[in-house]
Design a protein around this motif. Structure first.
Motif, PDB file in Angstrom:
ATOM      1  N   ASP A   1      50.170  11.396  36.058  1.00 14.64           N
ATOM      2  CA  ASP A   1      50.687  10.836  34.684  1.00 14.64           C
ATOM      3  C   ASP A   1      51.630  12.178  34.055  1.00 14.64           C
ATOM      4  O   ASP A   1      52.518  12.008  33.321  1.00 14.64           O
ATOM      5  CB  ASP A   1      49.656  10.318  33.857  1.00 14.64           C
ATOM      6  N   VAL A   2      50.930  13.497  34.272  1.00 20.20           N
ATOM      7  CA  VAL A   2      51.567  14.558  33.604  1.00 20.20           C
ATOM      8  C   VAL A   2      53.094  14.643  34.036  1.00 20.20           C
ATOM      9  O   VAL A   2      53.904  14.911  33.342  1.00 20.20           O
ATOM     10  CB  VAL A   2      50.719  15.644  33.852  1.00 20.20           C
ATOM     11  N   TYR A   3      53.040  14.623  35.406  1.00 18.55           N
ATOM     12  CA  TYR A   3      54.647  14.847  36.255  1.00 18.55           C
ATOM     13  C   TYR A   3      55.278  13.685  35.579  1.00 18.55           C
ATOM     14  O   TYR A   3      56.582  14.002  35.281  1.00 18.55           O
ATOM     15  CB  TYR A   3      54.122  14.428  37.498  1.00 18.55           C
ATOM     16  N   TRP A   4      55.031  12.575  35.440  1.00 21.08           N
ATOM     17  CA  TRP A   4      55.920  11.407  35.235  1.00 21.08           C
ATOM     18  C   TRP A   4      56.273  11.537  33.533  1.00 21.08           C
ATOM     19  O   TRP A   4      57.487  11.413  33.079  1.00 21.08           O
ATOM     20  CB  TRP A   4      55.106  10.029  35.131  1.00 21.08           C
ATOM     21  N   GLU A   5      55.263  12.082  32.779  1.00 19.77           N
ATOM     22  CA  GLU A   5      55.718  12.179  31.140  1.00 19.77           C
ATOM     23  C   GLU A   5      56.821  13.347  31.007  1.00 19.77           C
ATOM     24  O   GLU A   5      57.682  13.139  30.015  1.00 19.77           O
ATOM     25  CB  GLU A   5      54.556  12.492  30.546  1.00 19.77           C
ATOM     26  N   LYS A   6      56.600  14.207  31.976  1.00 15.28           N
ATOM     27  CA  LYS A   6      57.611  15.461  31.840  1.00 15.28           C
ATOM     28  C   LYS A   6      59.123  14.891  32.431  1.00 15.28           C
ATOM     29  O   LYS A   6      59.940  15.517  32.233  1.00 15.28           O
ATOM     30  CB  LYS A   6      56.987  16.803  32.580  1.00 15.28           C
ATOM     31  N   SER A   7      58.799  14.111  33.455  1.00 15.52           N
ATOM     32  CA  SER A   7      60.185  13.950  34.368  1.00 15.52           C
ATOM     33  C   SER A   7      61.008  12.860  33.946  1.00 15.52           C
ATOM     34  O   SER A   7      62.380  12.685  34.525  1.00 15.52           O
ATOM     35  CB  SER A   7      59.751  13.953  35.756  1.00 15.52           C
ATOM     36  N   ARG A   8      60.519  11.877  33.383  1.00 20.61           N
ATOM     37  CA  ARG A   8      61.255  10.361  33.161  1.00 20.61           C
ATOM     38  C   ARG A   8      62.481  10.942  32.199  1.00 20.61           C
ATOM     39  O   ARG A   8      62.397  11.745  31.177  1.00 20.61           O
ATOM     40  CB  ARG A   8      60.368   9.592  32.221  1.00 20.61           C
TER      41      ARG A   8
END
Length: 849
Positions: free
Chosen positions: A409-416
């Motif tokens: 989830d951390v990756y997605w919050e930063k990358s979207r």
């Protein structure tokens, strides 16, 4: 069809299969909008249900048609320069409501001079002149004019169950699902209430090089929520690609739902479309001309909508909104909306930054349906910056990073590139909760049985159920039971097998296989790398090859003519398969095969008969299919045919020295397939095949036994009027061409266009022969060709093709009831052979958009 990805679509239709007419009554309104004074039709007038987002526009004749179960009590018509008009309607009824709009500045004292209605013409038409300027400047405005470019891409795909009525919610099937209706929302496109059931996010980077042309997409992350036990992420990606392909407005043809649409910016668009300048508006702080367009024939594969073109010398498109006409010959789609927005990047040109596609899928007009929504954001463009050659190398267009579907989830919050909406965030928790409801699991097990043919028992799946019972003239009734291990048993190891009994020949047959993934990935994952082994004791009709259909299918038991010659065989095979990530795949196998004649078939020589022949073979296959996509089945994958050719070459070496086999020979074969799009005339499938056998004294079971079909099912790659074992060759060349007109002619015939049938024509031909050294009619001492005995005389039933080619042609009608195709097939040559017919009617089940 044994495809786990079809279950993806059917998952969101879980209720549709249980619901036939739970919806509210349909409201149908049609009519004409004209000028109140001149009585001339008003094209492109907007008609909507008051208080709803459901509407349409008039055509060039001023006609409109609306149909929905979400109507309000009145409809409103609006058009620039005219006063709005509202009229009441009766909900749940079919009715005609005509409008006469009054001009805004009309003066009562003016004298009105009526003229005859003007016919639409391209000549001296400012709208046509404008679109020709846009087309003329296409190459200057499209991003492909740069030598290099790259950008970040963020994609969201969502599937929603729509037509959610109160009656729908109260169905017994949803008794344990009531909490999911808290997530129901209303569509901004047509006002239908919908319930999200699937969401997928994908993050990637795209690199483009103009020469040599390369377009690479590197997928860094993919996250989805749906039926995880039934749908694998790899298959989900493929199905999404199948339904939603990137739309380039500047291309002449746009591929959508596997069909080719004519772009409004196509070089032939002035012939396909009617254009009209509506207004001058501001878009992104730029003065733009609003240009409306619609197809001349509403059943053609074309769009209706508005282009926003810069009011300057560049004629750039800054925005487009378009959909399809209600009358279009497109299956299971009741509505479609495309919206694209362009920004002026780096003071260079207008570049696509937002792309939205919404499709309203419906099996029937009154049934619950499904929304498919795709929203893509493009950002961080870089132009004319060359990257390392490794970025552009290789033939695959899409490269998925290792563990791309395991990001946290951390990756997605930063990358979207944009945040999820509150509703989208809720989908993850809602769908996950549904999967823990026992009723949902039972429903999905039933769907797996209906679609894939297997009953789920945890680690073991039993099936396919449509093969449990079949029959033929030699074996009689065949009673079969089989199964396979599931992913719950092992993702990398699969066991598969069955056993059956023939009640007429009183013999048991059976099969067992094992496959192991060598790349530490699940067997279903791509690229594939596996090794397998199979032992099988079975029968087959020589020349009968059913692509993607099990030959034990009950419906294929019904055969025309005489089908009493078959082979009993015992086979052991070890096979290695590998995808090489560059469009190439290789297959290598070693096979031991023992064949015995069955029924009236005999292995006769001039002075003796033999009970069996034994062969040992080593085979290598190289297949080249650049940028191929496919629907992934459990035991196979079906290619999604695109614009790239598919080539395959194989060589088999039979060796006497390998385990005391009976013959030494070599078999070489080549196959080329190409789909040729000819929009708006449809497309042509073209296939060329050739083969050659090296060796002498080769018996007929080891020659090329040409693909024949004695069932009543139309087989694409078989000769549908040829009998089993009718023709053999040791060298041949064949050509197959089939053209799909997609209703091009039927759409222009008033009595037929409402049926939405589609025309198909085909021709198949094969020419070859058996060289003297393998022909028992010329060289003595060879195994004789099969014969039949009639009135004490032996009559030949197997022939060579040395006299002339075998040819058959067909004309068919597809899309009958949206699922069926019926062909009339004519056999052109070798009409004097025994037990043959000149004409035949064949049917085929086909799911298509």
């Amino acid at each position: 069809m044994k495809s786990r990805q079809i279950i993806l679509l059917i998952t969101v239709f879980v209720s549709v299969l249980q619901i036939n007419a739970y919806s509210q009554k349909m409201t149908r309104v049609r009519g004409t909008v004209v000028n109140s004074k001149t009585k001339e039709p008003i094209p492109f007038a907007n008609i909507i249900f008051v208080g709803k987002n459901i509407g349409t526009t008039t055509d060039y004749r001023g006609n409109y048609s609306l149909e929905t179960q979400w109507a309000s009590g009145s409809i409103k018509v609006a058009y620039i320069g005219y006063k709005n008009s509202i009229k009441k309607i009766i909900k749940g009824k079919s009715q005609t409501v005509n409008f006469e709009l009054e001009p805004e500045n009309f003066k009562i004292d003016e004298v009105v001079v009526k003229s005859r209605r003007k016919r639409y013409r391209n000549k001296n038409n400012p709208a046509v002149a404008l679109i020709k300027k846009v087309i003329e400047n296409k190459d200057k405005n499209r991003k492909e004019r740069f030598d290099y470019y790259e950008y970040d891409k963020y994609e969201k795909v969502e599937f929603d169950l729509n037509n959610i009525t109160e009656k729908f919610r109260k169905k017994r099937a949803f008794k344990k699902y009531q909490f999911i209706f808290n997530y129901v929302d209303t569509s901004e496109i047509n006002g239908k209430p919908y319930l999200p059931v699937f969401l997928q996010e994908t993050l990637s980077k795209v690199y483009y090089r103009r020469s040599p042309k390369t377009n690479k997409e590197f997928v860094f992350g993919s996250k989805s929520v749906g039926s995880k036990d039934y749908i694998d992420s790899e298959g989900t990606d493929m199905m999404v690609d199948y339904l939603y392909q990137d739309i380039n407005l500047y291309d002449n043809d746009i591929t959508l739902l596997t069909n080719q649409f004519i772009s409004p910016l196509s070089t032939i668009s002035p012939v396909i479309y009617k254009f009209r300048i509506l207004d001058t508006v501001a878009v992104n702080n730029r003065s733009c001309i609003k240009l409306a367009f619609q197809p001349r024939n509403k059943l053609d594969f074309a769009f209706v909508g508005n282009l926003y073109v810069t009011n300057d010398k560049y004629y750039s498109v800054v925005k487009v909104e378009m959909g399809i006409a209600n009358e279009i010959n497109l299956n299971f789609v009741s509505d479609l909306h495309i919206s694209q927005e362009f920004d002026f990047i780096d003071d260079t040109c207008w570049i696509l930054t937002k792309d939205e596609l919404i499709i309203d899928f419906n099996i029937g007009k009154k049934a619950a349906g499904m929304y498919g929504k795709r929203l893509v954001y493009y950002d961080n463009y870089v132009f004319d910056k060359k990257r390392g050659d490794t970025i552009y190398s290789g033939l695959d267009k899409t490269i998925r990073e290792d563990n791309y579907d395991k990001k946290d989830d951390v990756y997605w919050e930063k990358s979207r590139l944009t945040e999820l909406s509150e509703q989208e965030e809720n989908i993850y928790s809602m769908v996950d909760s549904v999967q823990h409801v026992p009723a949902f699991k039972r429903t999905m097990d039933i769907l797996t049985l209906l679609v894939a043919g297997y009953w789920n028992f945890g680690k073991i799946n039993v099936g396919p159920v449509n093969t449990f019972y079949s029959f033929n003239d030699v074996e009689g009734f065949r009673l079969r039971i089989g199964g396979r291990t599931s992913d719950k048993f092992s993702k990398r190891l699969r066991l598969d097998g069955y056993a059956l009994y023939g009640f007429k020949d009183e013999k048991y047959k059976y099969s067992g296989s094992i496959i192991w993934s060598l790349n530490k990935k699940p067997i279903q994952a791509n690229p594939k790398h596996s090794i397998s082994a199979m032992y099988q004791v079975e029968t087959n009709f020589p020349g009968m090859e059913m692509q993607f259909i099990n030959e034990d299918n009950f419906l294929l038991s019904f055969k025309r003519g005489v089908a009493d010659k078959l082979l009993y065989y015992e086979m052991f095979k070890i096979e290695h398969f590998k995808d090489w990530k560059n469009g190439f795949s290789t297959t290598f196998n070693i096979k031991r095969l023992k064949q015995e004649p069955g029924g009236t078939l005999r292995f006769d020589y001039d002075d003796k008969s033999v009970k069996s022949i034994t062969t040992s073979e080593i085979t290598g296959v190289i297949r080249f299919a650049p940028n191929e996509k496919y629907i992934q089945g459990y035991n196979y994958r079906t290619p999604i045919l695109g614009k790239y050719p598919i080539m395959q070459i194989s060589y088999t070496q039979g060796l006497e020295a390998l385990r005391n086999a009976d013959y030494t020979y070599g078999k070489l074969s080549f196959n080329l397939f190409k789909r040729i799009h000819t929009a708006p005339l449809g497309f042509t499938n073209f296939e060329l095949e050739a083969g050659k056998i090296f060796g002498s004294g080769i018996p007929f079971p080891l020659l090329f036994v040409h693909r024949a079909n004695q069932t009543y099912s139309y087989q694409l790659h078989s000769y549908n009027m040829m009998n089993f074992l009718e023709f053999v060759s040791d060298e041949y060349v064949s050509v197959f061409a089939e053209h799909h007109f997609y209703g091009f002619f039927f759409n222009k015939i008033p009595l037929l266009k409402k049926l939405k049938w589609r025309e198909i024509i085909s021709v198949k031909g094969i020419y070859g022969g058996v060289t003297d050294k393998n022909n028992p009619n010329i060289t003595s001492g060879l195994m004789k060709f099969p014969t039949d005995e009639t009135d004490g005389k032996e009559n030949t039933t197997t022939y060579t093709l040395t006299q002339k080619p075998y040819i058959e042609i067909s004309a068919g009608i597809g899309n009958i009831f949206k699922f069926f195709r019926i062909d009339v097939v004519k056999r052109v040559t070798y009409l004097n052979n025994p037990n043959v017919s000149e004409y035949g009617i064949r049917a085929r089940f086909k799911f298509d958009f």
